[in-house]
Design a protein around this motif. Sequence first.
Motif, mmCIF file in Angstrom:
data_model
loop_
_atom_site.group_PDB
_atom_site.id
_atom_site.type_symbol
_atom_site.label_atom_id
_atom_site.label_comp_id
_atom_site.label_asym_id
_atom_site.label_seq_id
_atom_site.Cartn_x
_atom_site.Cartn_y
_atom_site.Cartn_z
ATOM 1 N N HIS A 17 8.575 8.845 8.952
ATOM 2 C CA HIS A 17 8.705 7.470 9.433
ATOM 3 C C HIS A 17 7.585 6.687 8.752
ATOM 4 N N VAL A 18 7.918 5.995 7.692
ATOM 5 C CA VAL A 18 6.964 5.301 6.850
ATOM 6 C C VAL A 18 6.616 3.963 7.496
ATOM 7 N N MET A 19 5.336 3.778 7.792
ATOM 8 C CA MET A 19 4.869 2.535 8.392
ATOM 9 C C MET A 19 4.173 1.711 7.312
ATOM 10 N N VAL A 20 4.580 0.453 7.174
ATOM 11 C CA VAL A 20 4.055 -0.405 6.112
ATOM 12 C C VAL A 20 3.772 -1.804 6.645
ATOM 13 N N LEU A 76 -5.884 1.971 6.234
ATOM 14 C CA LEU A 76 -6.647 3.215 6.320
ATOM 15 C C LEU A 76 -7.451 3.508 5.055
ATOM 16 N N GLY A 77 -7.233 2.741 4.022
ATOM 17 C CA GLY A 77 -7.904 3.003 2.755
ATOM 18 C C GLY A 77 -7.224 4.085 1.940
ATOM 19 N N GLY A 78 -6.013 4.457 2.305
ATOM 20 C CA GLY A 78 -5.246 5.468 1.578
ATOM 21 C C GLY A 78 -4.180 6.058 2.472
ATOM 22 N N SER A 79 -3.299 6.818 1.903
ATOM 23 C CA SER A 79 -2.208 7.437 2.648
ATOM 24 C C SER A 79 -2.656 8.785 3.198
ATOM 25 N N PHE A 124 3.108 -0.248 -1.444
ATOM 26 C CA PHE A 124 2.700 -0.331 -0.043
ATOM 27 C C PHE A 124 1.690 0.755 0.313
ATOM 28 N N GLY A 125 1.329 1.580 -0.689
ATOM 29 C CA GLY A 125 0.278 2.572 -0.522
ATOM 30 C C GLY A 125 0.734 3.989 -0.244
ATOM 31 N N HIS A 126 2.037 4.211 -0.110
ATOM 32 C CA HIS A 126 2.519 5.568 0.173
ATOM 33 C C HIS A 126 2.682 6.368 -1.114
ATOM 34 N N VAL A 127 2.353 7.651 -1.043
ATOM 35 C CA VAL A 127 2.468 8.562 -2.178
ATOM 36 C C VAL A 127 3.774 9.335 -2.052
ATOM 37 N N TRP A 128 4.559 9.288 -3.109
ATOM 38 C CA TRP A 128 5.859 9.960 -3.165
ATOM 39 C C TRP A 128 5.788 11.077 -4.195
#
Length: 156
Positions: A17-20, A76-79, A124-128
């Motif tokens: 559940h990706v929060m952005v 958070l300054g990162g994922s 959005f800062g998420h790593v895939w």
Amino acid sequence: MAARATPDRYRNAAIAHVMVDGAAAAIQFYAQAFGAEELFRIARPDGRIMHAEIIIEGSVVMVGDAEGLFKAPGQLGGSTVGLHIFVENVDALGARAADAGAELLQPPTDMFYGARTVMLRDPFGHVWVLLHQQEDVPPAEIARRGAESLGSAAAG
């Protein structure tokens, strides 16, 4: 025997559940970058998304605007997690995502655990981590190869 694109042990994986900050824009980006299809969304009157679901090559990902207990990576300054999705063509989808604006963190690479992977960070800062399984490797062999890889990296 050829490896399956998704190993059996990952077929019933936990759903992210990706929060952005800006879920509507994120959903548009995921459609452009990964070919995501939106299944549905539940939005507040102000347009903020409480809950939406998209599907990327058979994998469902939930998306919502960050609030309350849930923080966006930028807050958070990162994922704190990497989103792993098994796909048919890592090279093509990785290039598509990079063209759409994702940051390439690791180019397509054949990994010791039998998968070809590419790693990207979305705007959005998420790593895939996009993967395609090329070889069925038993867990004990993955552990052996991993240790060997770390040993040779430490020695080099």
